[in-house]
Design a protein around this motif. Structure first.
Motif, PDB file in Angstrom:
ATOM      1  N   ARG A 146     -68.259  21.059 -29.013  1.00  0.00           N
ATOM      2  CA  ARG A 146     -68.690  22.397 -28.449  1.00  0.00           C
ATOM      3  C   ARG A 146     -69.472  22.396 -27.324  1.00  0.00           C
ATOM      4  N   LEU A 147     -69.270  23.123 -26.428  1.00  0.00           N
ATOM      5  CA  LEU A 147     -70.003  23.173 -25.287  1.00  0.00           C
ATOM      6  C   LEU A 147     -70.952  24.376 -25.495  1.00  0.00           C
ATOM      7  N   ARG A 148     -72.301  24.030 -25.224  1.00  0.00           N
ATOM      8  CA  ARG A 148     -73.415  25.192 -25.347  1.00  0.00           C
ATOM      9  C   ARG A 148     -73.851  25.395 -24.096  1.00  0.00           C
ATOM     10  N   GLN A 149     -74.322  26.606 -23.850  1.00  0.00           N
ATOM     11  CA  GLN A 149     -74.649  27.047 -22.640  1.00  0.00           C
ATOM     12  C   GLN A 149     -76.331  27.100 -22.804  1.00  0.00           C
ATOM     13  N   ARG A 150     -76.954  26.433 -21.854  1.00  0.00           N
ATOM     14  CA  ARG A 150     -78.204  26.433 -21.804  1.00  0.00           C
ATOM     15  C   ARG A 150     -78.920  27.741 -21.148  1.00  0.00           C
ATOM     16  N   ARG A 151     -79.889  28.133 -21.711  1.00  0.00           N
ATOM     17  CA  ARG A 151     -80.732  29.224 -21.244  1.00  0.00           C
ATOM     18  C   ARG A 151     -81.495  29.089 -20.025  1.00  0.00           C
TER      19      ARG A 151
END
Length: 153
Positions: A146-151
């Motif tokens: 799963r790709l997670r988006q960084r803040r």
């Protein structure tokens, strides 16, 4: 986890049978202790306590490994704990009977029993955690992470 259908393996999956089998082994070894002492061999009087502790450790390892194959972990844990307590109590009574020494008179065997009990609980907790991790990994799809988006700050 898959299990085999061999009848001995099926019986070994039950903690009560494990305890009964090892209790019979404790009895056989204690009778051997008496036979060797009657034959004139010098064996330490505390040897039955060593036998009891050894088979208690063997039960802890065997039982923890067999917990990997249990279908219902809750009922396995219940039967397993009761079997451990029963094996510990009966093997201690046999050790006291064959050695003519109480646990307090036998030296550090009270602490050995405490350490074996803690070891048994750690074995069960470790293998239960391993089983849950493997079950989770088998249920999870591993096609793509799963790709997670960084803040961004």
């Amino acid at each position: 986890m898959s299990t085999t259908s061999h009848p001995i393996f099926a019986k070994l999956q039950n903690p009560i049978y494990q305890a009964i089998m090892l209790l019979a082994a404790v009895l056989v070894f204690n009778l051997g202790f008496l036979a060797f002492r009657a034959g004139g061999m010098e064996i330490e009087q505390r040897f039955p306590w060593t036998i009891a502790a050894s088979f208690l450790l063997f039960f802890a390892a065997l039982n923890a490994i067999m917990s990997l194959f249990a279908k219902n972990m809750d009922s396995y844990w219940t039967r397993s704990m009761l079997s451990f307590v029963g094996l510990a109590a009966v093997s201690a009574l046999l050790a006291q009977l064959f050695s003519q020494l109480s646990m307090n008179d036998a030296g550090s065997y009270k602490w050995v029993y405490i350490v074996l009990t803690i070891t048994y609980l750690v074995f069960l907790l470790m293998l239960t955690a391993m089983r849950k991790i493997v079950d989770f990994a088998q249920r999870e799809e591993w096609n793509q992470p799963r790709l997670r988006q960084r803040r961004r700050r």
